[in-house]
Every structure is written in C-alpha cells, then in structure tokens.
Design a protein around this motif. Structure first.
Motif, PDB file in Angstrom:
ATOM      1  N   VAL A 234     -47.183  61.139  21.633  1.00 12.60           N
ATOM      2  CA  VAL A 234     -46.899  60.083  22.217  1.00 12.60           C
ATOM      3  C   VAL A 234     -45.364  59.750  22.646  1.00 12.60           C
ATOM      4  O   VAL A 234     -45.139  59.262  23.554  1.00 12.60           O
ATOM      5  CB  VAL A 234     -47.396  58.839  21.169  1.00 12.60           C
ATOM      6  CG1 VAL A 234     -46.921  57.507  21.789  1.00 12.60           C
ATOM      7  CG2 VAL A 234     -48.796  58.923  20.661  1.00 12.60           C
ATOM      8  N   LEU A 235     -44.492  60.060  21.639  1.00 13.51           N
ATOM      9  CA  LEU A 235     -43.164  60.114  22.152  1.00 13.51           C
ATOM     10  C   LEU A 235     -42.903  60.902  23.549  1.00 13.51           C
ATOM     11  O   LEU A 235     -42.079  60.316  24.181  1.00 13.51           O
ATOM     12  CB  LEU A 235     -42.168  60.418  20.943  1.00 13.51           C
ATOM     13  CG  LEU A 235     -40.634  60.157  20.883  1.00 13.51           C
ATOM     14  CD1 LEU A 235     -40.303  58.762  21.178  1.00 13.51           C
ATOM     15  CD2 LEU A 235     -39.867  60.617  19.637  1.00 13.51           C
ATOM     16  N   ARG A 236     -43.247  62.037  23.365  1.00 16.90           N
ATOM     17  CA  ARG A 236     -43.000  62.759  24.610  1.00 16.90           C
ATOM     18  C   ARG A 236     -43.253  62.014  25.905  1.00 16.90           C
ATOM     19  O   ARG A 236     -42.811  62.283  26.787  1.00 16.90           O
ATOM     20  CB  ARG A 236     -43.376  63.960  24.391  1.00 16.90           C
ATOM     21  CG  ARG A 236     -43.014  65.064  25.571  1.00 16.90           C
ATOM     22  CD  ARG A 236     -41.600  65.501  25.470  1.00 16.90           C
ATOM     23  NE  ARG A 236     -41.397  65.899  27.066  1.00 16.90           N
ATOM     24  CZ  ARG A 236     -40.129  66.523  27.232  1.00 16.90           C
ATOM     25  NH1 ARG A 236     -39.156  66.466  26.500  1.00 16.90           N
ATOM     26  NH2 ARG A 236     -39.840  66.883  28.612  1.00 16.90           N
ATOM     27  N   LEU A 237     -44.733  61.724  25.757  1.00 15.82           N
ATOM     28  CA  LEU A 237     -45.242  61.129  26.933  1.00 15.82           C
ATOM     29  C   LEU A 237     -44.514  59.792  27.184  1.00 15.82           C
ATOM     30  O   LEU A 237     -44.419  59.501  28.460  1.00 15.82           O
ATOM     31  CB  LEU A 237     -46.810  60.636  26.436  1.00 15.82           C
ATOM     32  CG  LEU A 237     -47.661  62.187  26.412  1.00 15.82           C
ATOM     33  CD1 LEU A 237     -49.245  61.748  25.919  1.00 15.82           C
ATOM     34  CD2 LEU A 237     -47.979  62.730  27.823  1.00 15.82           C
ATOM     35  N   LYS A 238     -44.101  59.166  26.338  1.00 14.20           N
ATOM     36  CA  LYS A 238     -43.448  57.706  26.792  1.00 14.20           C
ATOM     37  C   LYS A 238     -42.133  58.054  27.370  1.00 14.20           C
ATOM     38  O   LYS A 238     -41.653  57.831  28.272  1.00 14.20           O
ATOM     39  CB  LYS A 238     -43.172  57.107  25.348  1.00 14.20           C
ATOM     40  CG  LYS A 238     -44.382  56.134  24.884  1.00 14.20           C
ATOM     41  CD  LYS A 238     -43.799  55.394  23.669  1.00 14.20           C
ATOM     42  CE  LYS A 238     -44.784  54.380  23.436  1.00 14.20           C
ATOM     43  NZ  LYS A 238     -44.386  53.572  22.096  1.00 14.20           N
ATOM     44  N   LEU A 239     -41.392  59.076  26.800  1.00 15.15           N
ATOM     45  CA  LEU A 239     -40.153  59.580  27.593  1.00 15.15           C
ATOM     46  C   LEU A 239     -40.540  60.065  29.048  1.00 15.15           C
ATOM     47  O   LEU A 239     -39.885  59.749  29.974  1.00 15.15           O
ATOM     48  CB  LEU A 239     -39.547  60.869  26.919  1.00 15.15           C
ATOM     49  CG  LEU A 239     -38.782  60.678  25.262  1.00 15.15           C
ATOM     50  CD1 LEU A 239     -38.545  61.773  24.765  1.00 15.15           C
ATOM     51  CD2 LEU A 239     -37.481  59.876  25.818  1.00 15.15           C
ATOM     52  N   THR A 240     -41.597  60.752  29.324  1.00 19.01           N
ATOM     53  CA  THR A 240     -41.962  61.402  30.656  1.00 19.01           C
ATOM     54  C   THR A 240     -42.183  60.210  31.469  1.00 19.01           C
ATOM     55  O   THR A 240     -42.066  60.102  32.581  1.00 19.01           O
ATOM     56  CB  THR A 240     -43.007  62.396  30.420  1.00 19.01           C
ATOM     57  OG1 THR A 240     -42.708  63.419  29.472  1.00 19.01           O
ATOM     58  CG2 THR A 240     -43.351  62.874  31.783  1.00 19.01           C
ATOM     59  N   SER A 241     -42.806  59.158  31.106  1.00 21.57           N
ATOM     60  CA  SER A 241     -43.289  57.957  31.827  1.00 21.57           C
ATOM     61  C   SER A 241     -42.191  56.889  31.841  1.00 21.57           C
ATOM     62  O   SER A 241     -42.627  55.864  32.423  1.00 21.57           O
ATOM     63  CB  SER A 241     -44.622  57.702  31.531  1.00 21.57           C
ATOM     64  OG  SER A 241     -44.843  57.557  30.092  1.00 21.57           O
ATOM     65  N   GLY A 242     -41.118  56.916  31.158  1.00 19.75           N
ATOM     66  CA  GLY A 242     -40.373  56.078  31.299  1.00 19.75           C
ATOM     67  C   GLY A 242     -40.578  54.735  30.277  1.00 19.75           C
ATOM     68  O   GLY A 242     -40.059  53.732  30.858  1.00 19.75           O
TER      69      GLY A 242
END
Length: 567
Positions: A234-242
């Motif tokens: 989830v953290l990585r996806l949040k970083l990717t999508s801003g």
C-alpha cells in the motif's frame, strides 16, 4: 519420432494448388526486399490463411495439425517447457504420452529448435503443426505469474522480517527496480493484463493478504500472502500515485501510469481503511482508443442504426444507464469517437477522465477545489461546444444545466444509475429536474448490461436444468424445445470458467410524441406503462435471450443479469 527435414514452404503451397507460381515469385521478391517471413507475406497479401499454411505443412510432413482453440491443454503439461523457450522456438508441449511429449510447433522444420527441445525436455518428441496466432494466445494464458507472485511475496515478507522498513526511501534509490516490493507489483500488473483483468484487489485479512483479480466481471483469487507485506504494498502504491502516505484513516483516490510489456496502462487507485489495514482497488485502463467503435459494442443492427441517427442529431440529450461496470463509458466513448471531427467542438466533463481521446477537450472534475460537475458545465457552455459529454448526472443542478444545454442547440451525452430505460426519466424528475424539460429535451435512453460469452474452446450442448427450463418457458413459450443450448465445461482457454469475454445487451427507449405526453403526466406509472409498451419485445431480457438462442451465452448468465433489473 525421426528428426524432421527442412522443406520449402512456397514450393509446398504451389504443389498443393494453394498459391500460384506467380504469387510465389512476387512474395519471394518482397521477402528479399523486406526480410519478413515468407509465410507472413503470403497471409498479408491474401493468398492463403494461417490455417491453410499450417494444414499444408502438416500434410507434407505427414504429421497432425492441431487447432489449439479446440484442444484442451493442461497448465502442468504446458509448463514442462519454460516460457522463454516456448516463445523463442514458437512451440508448446501439448500432451504427455508416456514415452514421448506431443509438441506443437509453428515451424516443425526448424531443426535447431527441434534439437533444443529434445535437450530441454529429455524425452522423445512427437510433432504437430499449430498456428502462430493461437500459440501466442495459449502462451499468454498458460504462463501465469502465480508462482512468481507467491515467491516474490515470500521474499518481501522475509526482507521485512520483524522490523518496519521505510519504503519511502525506495523512491529515491537508484536500484528501486530491484526492490522486492517493486518487482512484486510489476509482476502482479503483468499477470493481470495477461488474463484481461479489469481490476486488482489487494485485501488485508486477519492473518493473510488476498490479491484478487476481476476478470469478465467475476472475482478470482490470484494468490494469498503473509499479511505483514500489505502495508509495504500500500505504501509503495501511495507513493507511486502521489497520495498522502501518512493518512491511513481516510479513503484516498488517485491514478498513475505503468507500462506492461510496452503497453501503456492507466491505473485508477482507491484506498479504503478496513479492520485489518488499508484495502486497495486498482482499475486498469488500457489506452487504446481504436477499441471504441460502435460496431464492436454488440448492439443489434437495427438498434445500432437508430442509435447512430440519434447521436448525429444537432441537439437533445441521450442518456446511457446501468449499474457500475456495465460498459456505459465504453458506449459513450464509442459515440464520441464517431462524432469526433474537425467540424465538431467536443467537451467532456468527467470524474475521472478514464481514457484520453485525441482531438477532444476533456475536463477532470476536482471536488477539493470546488470544481464540480455543475461549475464545469456552466463554464463549458461558454466555450461554444457542439457536443458535451457529462460523466454522470449526479444532482439537480447538473441535470438542469445539461437539460437546458440540450434545449439550446447542443447534443448532450451522459449517464445515470437506473435499472432500466423506462425508469430513467422518472429518476431525472425525482432529482428535481422540471418535468417539461425532461420530456422535451431527452431524445432517447439506452439501458445496458454486460454478459459473459461462452468459451469457444470448451463450448458444448447440454440439457438445461429444470429451473432453467422454467425460466426459458416464461421467455420463449413453446419455442423452448426448438433450440439447442450451450455451456462451457472449462478449459485452459478460459482458466476453467467456461466463459471468455463479454458483450453488451441493450434496450433503447426512443422518445416520440406519445411518450412525451406520458412523461408530462404527474403519475409516473403512466410513462412507465407507455415506455414498456413501446419497447415490447426489445428489452434487456429479450436481448439476453437472443444471445442464448445464438449459442453465445448460457441460460445461467442471462438469468444472472436479468435479476439485476425489474420485469
């Protein structure tokens, strides 16, 4: 089986009277000029089909030709050969015959490939000829990333150990592509695109993490993993999508783009706090505007002709209705794609902009800065548009502005969430839109659903169950026994589901003077009765039954989507 001998494809086709000597000469000249494969040149020039080439080669070599669409393969047999070699040598292991493997090859005369296969498989080989197009589809279906995803998830869990890792630091690390979390996500995306998934669901449970795909509208479990990797994903996806990585208590929405096998894919992401962590759903949008063609929607020809005339009208409103995931956006984009020309000014107001269409002005609604549908729509009318698409009629103000635009010389296309076509106008009136504007501005309503198609690889006729026969009896009366009915028994082509692909079923309510008068009446049942009489025999349910008779879908599937709307 003896090692095959090299043969000349062109000479075989001439000998079997499939092409002329002149065709061969011209094709050989093109091959020298372009370096392309001779077989592909024959097919592209229209001399023969791919199937004819394969069958001719099989006759010459006296080995069988196998149609992979009709051949029931097993993943454990296919995987006897690694994917890289299957693609390189254009072949697949089709069956284990005990003393030998049955191997399908696009070119059985490729001596180097034959020797390599014998070395890798360490068993005798019986050859068959297969088509290249069917082989590539088989490879894409069969070499799933399930084991790789499970192994990467395990590796990530081991890397995490018992201590927390700051994955934010990964984004600035030059070796980010090698991080287990990044490799895991990339593999998940590749597998999802390979099996035509529309959504990826990452769902934390009490003691495990579920990763599920929605394929043809139905959820499938991809893998289960240790629950402790959920926060890392989830953290990585949040970083990717801003998105805000510090906010875990509120839902968030965003988007980002990934490239999967050189194919750009837009990803819409939604996070939601749940009991055991944040759940993530990602909608995959493959950017391919060539797919938005009216003829590909599945509308009956007479309905398509009427719909096409309606969207070419200079003014009025056309509404497309149905539940979430019923293909409304695809229908509207196909209409826009047809209307898109230098002579038309087209503006869309969407939340979110799902696909990017060249030549069209697309506006993204942003509620955070009060850029809502009604505000954008008011500004849109000052931009001198000919055609306006409103993503959804959500409130009274948006509905009234849209109806007013339809009355003042604009064509307005939009969507609404209702069960069927006849209830749509009543819903607009319930939202607060003036009755006279609804009656006079709306040209037509299209209601639609998506039904799954029977897999062609494993379709077979069967005798319907008693409850299916009772349902059919209600729809077809005495015609029930005049038709054959099919279902899919499950094969590698459809991952054992019996279905592959979806198509729309539709009903079209086109307004006329009688319906306008009925819509003006204060009793809503007056319009509903008039609308149903007008559409008698041309409803969603009838459209689904027609697909059953055409042996394109099952009785169970038609019953499933029929339960979504009222009689």
């Amino acid at each position: 089986m003896a090692r095959p001998e090299k043969i000349r494809l062109g000479e075989i086709l001439v000998q079997q009277d499939l092409i002329s000597a002149d065709d061969l000469t011209k094709s050989l000249e093109e091959q020298k000029r372009t370096g392309r494969k001779l077989g592909r040149i024959f097919v592209d020039r229209g001399h023969v089909t791919e199937a004819q080439i394969s069958e001719a080669m099989a006759r010459q070599l006296q080995i069988p030709f196998i149609d992979l669409q009709q051949f029931n393969t097993k993943p454990e047999i296919i995987n006897k050969l690694p994917e890289a070699q299957a693609r390189r040598f254009r072949c697949a292991v089709l069956a284990d015959k005990g003393s030998a493997y049955l191997v399908g090859m696009v070119d059985p005369t490729d001596l180097f490939a034959y020797d390599e296969l014998a070395r890798i498989l360490r068993k005798d080989i019986e050859l068959a000829v297969i088509q290249e197009g069917s082989l590539l589809q088989l490879i894409d279906r069969s070499y799933r990333r399930t084991d790789e995803i499970s192994n990467l998830a395990l590796e990530l869990g081991q890397d995490l150990g018992e201590t927390a890792i700051d994955f934010a630091s990964i984004s600035s690390d030059s070796g980010a592509e090698e991080a287990p979390v990044v490799k895991l996500l990339q593999t998940i995306f590749e597998d999802a695109v390979q099996v035509r998934a529309s959504d990826i669901h990452i769902e934390p449970q009490e003691n495990k993490l579920h990763i599920r795909f929605r394929i043809d509208g139905v959820m499938h479990l991809q893998t289960e993993a240790n629950s402790k990797i959920a926060s890392a994903l989830v953290l990585r996806l949040k970083l990717t999508s801003g998105l805000d990585i510090s906010e875990k208590r509120l839902p968030q929405d965003g988007r980002f783009a990934v490239k999967v096998k050189n194919q750009p894919v837009d990803v819409r992401i939604s996070t939601m706090p749940t009991q055991y962590g944040e759940s993530v759903v990602m909608r995959l949008l493959i950017q391919n505007s060539s797919g938005f063609v009216l003829e590909k929607l599945g509308m009956p020809s007479d309905m398509l002709e009427r719909f096409r005339k309606l969207i070419h009208r200079p003014s009025g409103m056309v509404l497309v209705t149905g539940p979430t995931g019923s293909g409304k956006t695809t229908t509207l984009y196909a209409a826009l794609n047809e209307l898109n020309s230098l002579s038309n000014k087209i503006i869309t107001v969407e939340d979110p902009v799902e696909y990017r269409l060249p030549g069209i002005n697309q506006v993204q609604v942003n509620e955070k800065i009060d850029l809502d549908f009604s505000r954008v729509l008011r500004s849109t009318l000052r931009q001198d548009p000919d055609i306006i698409l409103v993503g959804e009629m959500r409130d009274q103000e948006t509905a009234q502005i849209g109806l007013r635009a339809a009355m003042t010389g604009h064509l307005v296309l939009s969507t609404l969430h209702t069960n069927d076509a006849t209830s749509t106008l009543i819903r607009m009136i319930d939202m607060g839109a003036p009755r006279f504007m609804v009656a006079t501005s709306i040209l037509a309503v299209v209601a639609q659903r998506l039904v799954r198609l029977v897999c062609e690889g494993c379709a077979e006729t069967y005798t319907p169950e008693s409850f299916e026969q009772a349902w059919l009896k209600h729809e077809l009366g005495n015609e029930v026994d005049q038709h054959q009915y099919v279902h899919g028994k499950g094969c590698s082509l459809c991952n054992g589901t019996g279905y592959q692909g979806r198509v729309g079923v539709y009903e079209l309510l086109e307004m006329n003077n009688e319906l306008i008068d009925a819509a003006s009446h204060h009793d809503p049942n007056t319009f509903i009765r008039a609308g149903r009489q007008h559409m008698a025999g041309k409803t969603l349910r009838k459209s689904a039954v027609d697909l059953i008779i055409a042996k394109r879908t099952t009785i169970a599937e038609a019953m499933r989507i029929s339960n979504q709307f009222e009689d």
